[in-house]
Scaffold this motif. Structure first.
Motif, mmCIF file in Angstrom:
data_model
loop_
_atom_site.group_PDB
_atom_site.id
_atom_site.type_symbol
_atom_site.label_atom_id
_atom_site.label_comp_id
_atom_site.label_asym_id
_atom_site.label_seq_id
_atom_site.Cartn_x
_atom_site.Cartn_y
_atom_site.Cartn_z
ATOM 1 N N ASP A 116 49.805 54.454 14.475
ATOM 2 C CA ASP A 116 49.772 53.669 15.553
ATOM 3 C C ASP A 116 48.436 53.531 15.935
ATOM 4 O O ASP A 116 47.577 54.301 15.737
ATOM 5 N N VAL A 117 47.900 52.317 16.624
ATOM 6 C CA VAL A 117 46.531 52.296 17.038
ATOM 7 C C VAL A 117 46.124 53.107 18.189
ATOM 8 O O VAL A 117 45.102 53.925 18.198
ATOM 9 N N GLU A 118 47.036 53.590 18.991
ATOM 10 C CA GLU A 118 46.973 54.583 20.124
ATOM 11 C C GLU A 118 46.496 55.984 19.841
ATOM 12 O O GLU A 118 45.532 56.798 19.908
ATOM 13 N N VAL A 119 47.098 56.366 18.693
ATOM 14 C CA VAL A 119 47.026 57.547 17.792
ATOM 15 C C VAL A 119 45.671 57.717 17.211
ATOM 16 O O VAL A 119 44.669 58.782 17.311
ATOM 17 N N TYR A 120 45.379 56.445 16.398
ATOM 18 C CA TYR A 120 44.247 56.403 15.729
ATOM 19 C C TYR A 120 42.926 56.430 16.796
ATOM 20 O O TYR A 120 41.720 56.842 16.609
ATOM 21 N N THR B 276 44.416 49.291 13.946
ATOM 22 C CA THR B 276 45.220 49.746 12.735
ATOM 23 C C THR B 276 45.748 48.612 12.042
ATOM 24 O O THR B 276 46.549 47.988 12.900
ATOM 25 N N TYR B 277 45.643 48.459 11.050
ATOM 26 C CA TYR B 277 46.346 47.243 10.264
ATOM 27 C C TYR B 277 46.524 47.452 8.719
ATOM 28 O O TYR B 277 45.414 47.769 8.077
ATOM 29 N N ASN B 278 47.689 47.406 8.145
ATOM 30 C CA ASN B 278 48.047 47.472 6.693
ATOM 31 C C ASN B 278 47.747 48.902 6.260
ATOM 32 O O ASN B 278 46.841 48.907 5.003
ATOM 33 N N GLN B 279 47.888 50.037 6.966
ATOM 34 C CA GLN B 279 47.439 51.178 6.393
ATOM 35 C C GLN B 279 45.932 51.319 6.297
ATOM 36 O O GLN B 279 45.458 52.354 5.585
ATOM 37 N N LYS B 280 45.320 50.824 7.221
ATOM 38 C CA LYS B 280 43.750 51.018 7.282
ATOM 39 C C LYS B 280 43.426 50.760 8.898
ATOM 40 O O LYS B 280 43.905 50.474 9.607
ATOM 41 N N GLY B 281 42.428 51.783 8.914
ATOM 42 C CA GLY B 281 41.614 52.020 10.338
ATOM 43 C C GLY B 281 40.552 51.202 10.569
ATOM 44 O O GLY B 281 39.798 51.339 9.647
ATOM 45 N N TYR B 282 40.300 50.397 11.523
ATOM 46 C CA TYR B 282 39.157 49.422 11.745
ATOM 47 C C TYR B 282 38.495 50.164 12.984
ATOM 48 O O TYR B 282 39.188 50.238 13.940
ATOM 49 N N ALA B 283 37.258 50.306 13.196
ATOM 50 C CA ALA B 283 36.446 50.693 14.267
ATOM 51 C C ALA B 283 35.112 49.542 14.358
ATOM 52 O O ALA B 283 34.156 49.845 13.412
ATOM 53 N N LEU B 284 35.277 48.753 15.000
ATOM 54 C CA LEU B 284 34.097 47.840 15.175
ATOM 55 C C LEU B 284 33.475 48.012 16.256
ATOM 56 O O LEU B 284 33.995 48.231 17.430
#
Length: 175
Positions: free
Chosen positions: A83-87, A140-148
């Motif tokens: 989940d994006v909040e967990v990440y 988070t998308y498609n089992q990947k984390g993104y930090a822009l």
């Protein structure tokens, strides 16, 4: 694969028709991002997980000796649909652990390209007399984390955040 190519083609046609004049687009298989023509895309990768680095015009460093920039850091989540909040919490915990002077200024749920995301604004004194300020978009998308991440000196953050937000908000994932 054809779906991804078609989606990216439509994205770039709509960007060309409705986008901002004088902007360029960096496109990769998994994502695309637009930036002003006076910014440059660099192949410089300070860390292996950095996918790109966009640098403001060199004039941005005249007053404060810091060149504003945006980078994308990606992480394989190992088959986990986190989940994006967990990440985002994991990211905040990592910032706090690695940079003791870090101060979290804001943390809010947003949408980027229709995708759930978290925007974190934080600053830190890195001990060289300069305080840096960051706006980080976590996805988070498609089992990947993104930090822009948009990075600026604290002294010039307000001057550059408008263009920084436009760049960050132009980020599109290939679906």
């Amino acid at each position: 694969m054809k779906t991804k190519i078609t989606a990216l083609a439509l994205l770039f046609i709509s960007t060309a028709l409705f986008g901002q004049e004088g902007w360029k687009t960096l496109e990769q298989e998994e994502y695309a991002i637009s930036y002003p023509k006076d910014w440059v895309s660099s192949d410089q990768k300070p860390q292996p997980s950095i996918q790109f680095l966009l640098l403001a015009d060199e004039a941005s460093q005249k007053e404060d000796l810091f060149r504003e920039n945006i980078n994308l850091n990606t992480e394989d989540l190992g088959g986990n649909d986190m989940d994006v909040e967990v990440y985002a919490k994991k990211s905040i915990d990592q910032i706090s652990m690695q940079i003791p002077s870090a101060e979290i200024i804001s943390n809010q749920n947003i949408k980027v390209d229709g995708q759930d995301a978290v925007a974190i604004v934080w600053s830190a004194d890195f001990g060289n007399g300069m305080i840096l300020k960051f706006k980080q978009i976590i996805i988070t998308y498609n089992q990947k984390g993104y930090a822009l991440t948009f990075s600026s000196s604290d002294a010039e953050y307000n001057q550059y955040i408008e263009v920084g937000d436009k760049i960050l908000n132009s980020f599109k994932l290939a679906r």
